[in-house]
Write a protein that holds these residues in place. Sequence first.
Motif, PDB file in Angstrom:
ATOM      1  N   PHE A  35      -6.160   2.783   3.712  1.00 37.45           N
ATOM      2  CA  PHE A  35      -7.278   4.277   4.132  1.00 37.45           C
ATOM      3  C   PHE A  35      -6.706   5.645   5.155  1.00 37.45           C
ATOM      4  O   PHE A  35      -5.256   4.831   6.224  1.00 37.45           O
ATOM      5  N   SER A  36      -7.003   6.576   4.708  1.00 39.08           N
ATOM      6  CA  SER A  36      -6.382   7.555   5.571  1.00 39.08           C
ATOM      7  C   SER A  36      -7.227   8.964   5.436  1.00 39.08           C
ATOM      8  O   SER A  36      -7.728   9.225   4.547  1.00 39.08           O
ATOM      9  N   ALA A  37      -6.723   9.701   6.503  1.00 39.57           N
ATOM     10  CA  ALA A  37      -7.323  10.714   7.016  1.00 39.57           C
ATOM     11  C   ALA A  37      -6.539  11.751   7.300  1.00 39.57           C
ATOM     12  O   ALA A  37      -5.650  11.920   8.051  1.00 39.57           O
ATOM     13  N   TRP A  38      -6.708  12.992   7.017  1.00 40.02           N
ATOM     14  CA  TRP A  38      -6.127  14.560   7.203  1.00 40.02           C
ATOM     15  C   TRP A  38      -6.318  15.817   6.841  1.00 40.02           C
ATOM     16  O   TRP A  38      -6.906  15.732   6.474  1.00 40.02           O
ATOM     17  N   ASP A  39      -6.356  16.512   7.916  1.00 38.78           N
ATOM     18  CA  ASP A  39      -6.467  17.702   7.762  1.00 38.78           C
ATOM     19  C   ASP A  39      -6.036  18.706   6.298  1.00 38.78           C
ATOM     20  O   ASP A  39      -3.957  18.713   6.351  1.00 38.78           O
ATOM     21  N   ALA A  40      -5.961  19.011   5.658  1.00 33.09           N
ATOM     22  CA  ALA A  40      -4.806  20.215   4.460  1.00 33.09           C
ATOM     23  C   ALA A  40      -5.371  21.211   4.525  1.00 33.09           C
ATOM     24  O   ALA A  40      -4.469  22.171   4.698  1.00 33.09           O
ATOM     25  N   THR A  41      -6.551  22.040   5.140  1.00 35.41           N
ATOM     26  CA  THR A  41      -6.997  22.875   5.346  1.00 35.41           C
ATOM     27  C   THR A  41      -7.278  23.246   7.128  1.00 35.41           C
ATOM     28  O   THR A  41      -7.655  22.063   7.502  1.00 35.41           O
ATOM     29  N   THR A  42      -8.115  24.324   7.502  1.00 31.67           N
ATOM     30  CA  THR A  42      -8.786  24.502   8.618  1.00 31.67           C
ATOM     31  C   THR A  42     -10.297  24.085   8.624  1.00 31.67           C
ATOM     32  O   THR A  42     -11.368  23.487   8.728  1.00 31.67           O
ATOM     33  N   SER A  43     -10.758  24.828   6.541  1.00 30.92           N
ATOM     34  CA  SER A  43     -12.022  24.106   6.398  1.00 30.92           C
ATOM     35  C   SER A  43     -12.458  22.792   6.174  1.00 30.92           C
ATOM     36  O   SER A  43     -13.211  22.717   5.291  1.00 30.92           O
ATOM     37  N   LYS A  44     -11.691  22.748   4.947  1.00 33.88           N
ATOM     38  CA  LYS A  44     -11.440  21.266   4.510  1.00 33.88           C
ATOM     39  C   LYS A  44     -10.291  19.906   4.697  1.00 33.88           C
ATOM     40  O   LYS A  44      -9.631  20.579   5.425  1.00 33.88           O
ATOM     41  N   SER A  45     -10.875  19.510   4.859  1.00 32.22           N
ATOM     42  CA  SER A  45     -10.120  17.380   4.877  1.00 32.22           C
ATOM     43  C   SER A  45     -10.268  17.053   3.627  1.00 32.22           C
ATOM     44  O   SER A  45     -11.356  17.253   3.215  1.00 32.22           O
ATOM     45  N   ILE A  46      -9.099  15.865   3.746  1.00 31.11           N
ATOM     46  CA  ILE A  46      -9.079  14.756   2.390  1.00 31.11           C
ATOM     47  C   ILE A  46      -8.729  13.802   3.205  1.00 31.11           C
ATOM     48  O   ILE A  46      -8.153  13.097   4.066  1.00 31.11           O
ATOM     49  N   CYS A  47     -10.019  12.494   2.738  1.00 31.86           N
ATOM     50  CA  CYS A  47      -9.635  10.964   2.523  1.00 31.86           C
ATOM     51  C   CYS A  47      -9.824  10.398   1.699  1.00 31.86           C
ATOM     52  O   CYS A  47     -10.252  11.191   0.674  1.00 31.86           O
ATOM     53  N   ALA A  48      -8.538   9.269   1.920  1.00 32.80           N
ATOM     54  CA  ALA A  48      -8.376   8.455   0.551  1.00 32.80           C
ATOM     55  C   ALA A  48      -8.623   6.999   0.543  1.00 32.80           C
ATOM     56  O   ALA A  48      -8.607   6.664   2.195  1.00 32.80           O
ATOM     57  N   LEU A  49      -8.827   5.686  -0.175  1.00 38.09           N
ATOM     58  CA  LEU A  49      -9.280   4.642  -0.243  1.00 38.09           C
ATOM     59  C   LEU A  49      -8.110   3.828  -0.954  1.00 38.09           C
ATOM     60  O   LEU A  49      -8.676   4.379  -2.326  1.00 38.09           O
ATOM     61  N   MET A  50      -7.688   3.357  -0.780  1.00 36.70           N
ATOM     62  CA  MET A  50      -7.105   1.866  -1.912  1.00 36.70           C
ATOM     63  C   MET A  50      -7.924   0.848  -1.757  1.00 36.70           C
ATOM     64  O   MET A  50      -7.893   0.485  -1.149  1.00 36.70           O
ATOM     65  N   ARG A  51      -8.513   0.507  -2.328  1.00 36.59           N
ATOM     66  CA  ARG A  51      -8.569  -0.921  -2.486  1.00 36.59           C
ATOM     67  C   ARG A  51      -8.862  -2.041  -4.071  1.00 36.59           C
ATOM     68  O   ARG A  51      -8.302  -1.489  -4.972  1.00 36.59           O
ATOM     69  N   ARG A  52      -7.994  -3.077  -3.526  1.00 35.82           N
ATOM     70  CA  ARG A  52      -7.145  -3.796  -4.353  1.00 35.82           C
ATOM     71  C   ARG A  52      -8.333  -4.111  -5.965  1.00 35.82           C
ATOM     72  O   ARG A  52      -9.347  -4.408  -5.268  1.00 35.82           O
ATOM     73  N   ASP A  53      -7.351  -4.207  -6.914  1.00 36.47           N
ATOM     74  CA  ASP A  53      -8.263  -5.169  -8.284  1.00 36.47           C
ATOM     75  C   ASP A  53      -8.398  -6.126  -8.353  1.00 36.47           C
ATOM     76  O   ASP A  53      -6.759  -6.590  -8.995  1.00 36.47           O
ATOM     77  N   ARG A  54      -8.350  -7.525  -7.571  1.00 41.78           N
ATOM     78  CA  ARG A  54      -8.031  -8.629  -7.963  1.00 41.78           C
ATOM     79  C   ARG A  54      -7.898  -8.747  -9.720  1.00 41.78           C
ATOM     80  O   ARG A  54      -6.920  -9.447 -10.327  1.00 41.78           O
ATOM     81  N   LYS A  55      -8.822  -8.339 -10.143  1.00 43.28           N
ATOM     82  CA  LYS A  55      -9.049  -8.974 -11.800  1.00 43.28           C
ATOM     83  C   LYS A  55      -7.817  -8.938 -12.618  1.00 43.28           C
ATOM     84  O   LYS A  55      -8.004  -9.137 -13.744  1.00 43.28           O
ATOM     85  N   SER A  56      -7.163  -7.550 -12.016  1.00 41.81           N
ATOM     86  CA  SER A  56      -6.228  -6.621 -12.825  1.00 41.81           C
ATOM     87  C   SER A  56      -4.609  -7.761 -12.528  1.00 41.81           C
ATOM     88  O   SER A  56      -2.931  -7.671 -13.152  1.00 41.81           O
ATOM     89  N   ALA A  57      -4.621  -8.900 -11.773  1.00 36.56           N
ATOM     90  CA  ALA A  57      -3.219  -9.286 -11.617  1.00 36.56           C
ATOM     91  C   ALA A  57      -2.912 -10.043 -12.610  1.00 36.56           C
ATOM     92  O   ALA A  57      -3.492 -10.755 -13.527  1.00 36.56           O
ATOM     93  N   VAL A  58      -1.724  -9.673 -12.678  1.00 32.80           N
ATOM     94  CA  VAL A  58      -0.382 -10.705 -13.768  1.00 32.80           C
ATOM     95  C   VAL A  58       0.376 -11.209 -13.198  1.00 32.80           C
ATOM     96  O   VAL A  58       1.091  -9.879 -12.572  1.00 32.80           O
ATOM     97  N   LYS A  59       0.354 -12.204 -13.675  1.00 35.30           N
ATOM     98  CA  LYS A  59       2.318 -13.170 -12.654  1.00 35.30           C
ATOM     99  C   LYS A  59       2.033 -12.818 -11.323  1.00 35.30           C
ATOM    100  O   LYS A  59       2.917 -12.036 -10.778  1.00 35.30           O
ATOM    101  N   THR A  60       0.591 -12.794 -10.660  1.00 40.54           N
ATOM    102  CA  THR A  60       0.548 -12.161  -8.795  1.00 40.54           C
ATOM    103  C   THR A  60      -0.253 -12.591  -8.845  1.00 40.54           C
ATOM    104  O   THR A  60      -1.255 -13.845  -8.642  1.00 40.54           O
ATOM    105  N   ALA A  61       0.449 -13.430  -7.086  1.00 40.37           N
ATOM    106  CA  ALA A  61       0.323 -14.240  -5.745  1.00 40.37           C
ATOM    107  C   ALA A  61      -0.608 -13.899  -5.005  1.00 40.37           C
ATOM    108  O   ALA A  61      -0.278 -13.059  -4.498  1.00 40.37           O
ATOM    109  N   ILE A  62      -2.349 -13.674  -4.677  1.00 37.61           N
ATOM    110  CA  ILE A  62      -2.911 -12.932  -4.095  1.00 37.61           C
ATOM    111  C   ILE A  62      -2.901 -13.649  -2.652  1.00 37.61           C
ATOM    112  O   ILE A  62      -3.842 -15.044  -3.235  1.00 37.61           O
ATOM    113  N   SER A  63      -2.959 -12.666  -1.863  1.00 39.60           N
ATOM    114  CA  SER A  63      -3.466 -13.525  -0.217  1.00 39.60           C
ATOM    115  C   SER A  63      -4.351 -12.416   0.708  1.00 39.60           C
ATOM    116  O   SER A  63      -4.801 -11.789   0.133  1.00 39.60           O
TER     117      SER A  63
END
Length: 782
Positions: A149-177
């Motif tokens: 997750f991240s949140a940061w100021d873009a301007t004095t009136s707007k700020s941006i937040c963003a979220l990353m979520r892992r998609d376990r079902k998309s894994a190909v030849k990948t071990a997930i812990s």
Amino acid sequence: MRITYRHTWFATLCIFIVSVVGAQSPKVIKISDEATVTAIDDILLPTPLPIVSFELDKKPVLPSEVKALIKVTVRPENDFSPGYKAVVTFQNVSDKKINLRNVVPFGTQAKNAYITGYGEHGLSRSHIFLSWRTPVNCILPDNAWELGFSAWDATTSKSICALMRRDRKSAVKTAISRFENVLEPGGSLSYHLYVDYYKGSWQEGLRLMFQERYLYDVDSFDSSLFEREDLKWIRHAYVMHLMMAWDKDYYNAADGKFHLGDFLRKGRKLYGGDDVIGIWPTWPTLGLDQRNQFDMFRDLPGGMEQIRRLVDTCHMMNTKMFVAYNPWDESTRAEDHVLGLADIIRNTNSDGAILDTKGESSKELQEAADGVKKDVIMYSEGMAVPKDMQGIVSGRVHNALYYPPLLSITKFIKPDFAIFRVAELFKEPIQREYATAFFNGYGTELNIFRPGKPEWADEQYRYLGRTSRILRENTYNFTAKNYTPLIPTLRDSIYVNKWPGEEKTIYTIYSIIPEGFMDYLFEVDTAADKHFVDIWHHKEIKPKVINGKVYIPVETDAFSKKYLGTNNEGAVDCIAQFPLLLSTQLFGDTLYIDADRGDSICIWAGNPSYEKTPYTVKAGKHAIKLLEHFGLFEGKFVVQLFSNGILLDENIHEILPGTPRLNSKVSRTPKANGKEKDMVRIPAGTFTFKATNGDEFIPYPSYNQGQVYHMPSFMMDRYPVTNAQYYEFLKSSGYQPKDTVNFLKHWKDGKPVSGEEHYPVVHVSYEDAVAYANWAGKRLPT
């Protein structure tokens, strides 16, 4: 509308975002050939940001730095709403395994607030990174340990937040812990990226993604269980004990008696009592024979009827009773689980079920309980993730996460979801468990399955009493949605959470500064009709203007440095901003109180405690003589205004040791008719009270110096009381003092000496003089 894009970092890339939110959400994100964001909509960023940063083989990198090892592509979901969503795919283009972790949208610039893993820990690596303090360890939902997750100021009136979520079902030849992903050569894994605007501090970006969007676990949240009035009681519960049915505090086979009532009475004195008691007769004995879990309840001493009597005992002490439910009980005597649990609840009148090994409930279980009675709570062993919160209203922060993180963001997701932090007595002093639960605004579950009752348990139970009293008396603040975690402070290693309510605001403080802290710490908004009180130490505090901003002082106790990194570290404080509802003034020994709201006013000699009883009056106007109700107590008097157990306002007054206080009482006598023998009338008038003292070794009253008094007309004896008059009193009344030593020792044979009948009577005590005055229909001067 047709969306065009190119999956490459080698040419300028524009990501178009279609959203029904319109101008309230981003529409276009421009990315350069260096995989950096240069503009969002028409906002040119003064410093380009990476679309994502991550760790590759435990080293922080940007996509442009490792193009030979990993390929990163972005595929927007055109019609997604609310906000923007894209799928970010990582593909291993090298010939060796790659360890991918700590994926953070828009990177980890120093000015950002962001969440990702930190250090090495099997269960608790997630941290909040803020530019003004060291990283803060935090608890995330069990299905989102790896989120970025991240949140940061873009301007004095707007700020941006963003979220990353892992998609376990998309894994190909990948071990997930839990936190990491190991991609084989040619392996790939996708994350979902969500982006939107927010206004305000970084916590508002967190609120948008966690509290309003529920981490995008669900398209819409079904709050029907949380809206049920009969289930809301659990969100205001803060202390729970889980005990085995063979615990001697439940039943002692040696004397054949049940001792649960004794346990509850002791708890009321130390920490205000248990909101819930959970009884566990099943695991670990389940499976030793063919009896199922419900049979084990039926076979307890006294059977179902005895459990029901114990439940009645709990209810008389405002305690609820939970029973254990083990969904894994499949190899014993067959019995329908839903019907079996309903049968136990019906026959015991219990109030809830502890769902062993579960982080969620089921519609069938809740409906079975509802079919028996209202108010029945399903309480999960694990903490429900957002999508499962729709089916259960309470759960625990499991003690598998030993020495838990400071901040629980799970509380932030849904503040009215009832959380209890599990703590165990047998291991070590656990003040930190109580303190961090208090800091996060939720309860504590004392699991006493393991044997051991350390000598320090009662002392720390009293500490639990202090934290739980504040939680209970301000509970609606701790379940409100506009809670704000980790507000800025002037000092690191001390943390503040803000809990606004309709009229008052609560601030919980947690410190890991061993030497203690006493200074101005955090900024507040002030108002003429509000004031601040430290309700941990119970003292009124004054804000201070520093560089044009208003700050509040905080005080935390010191603790030994040897406790750092253990479950006995830390200290707390709590500040309340109250509306001015309670007017109090201490004049001499009289405490004047005025409150036209609330239902009761409690006056405490010293700090409030469950081991003390306050003097309580109804809301209104009162003049209370402290000596009359509290004796010779000198020190702090805490005055609290309540409505249905909720603290509305608090004032504090103090009588310093040795302060002289007027103790005489004004008494009234019959009106004089002007013909009393040997008396004169003193006319009405005013005078200014003055006193001339000698040295100050013995203090004299000073609170009324210089005060102007109006005295009504009164009658006064012209002469002192004589021996003859006192002799007449004794003959008429038969009075005898309790202490006869030196009583009228100048008389002979119980009579005045001849010739001294008209001398003033002496060798009488104050009490003897009062007795004469009452007999004569008069009084002594005050």
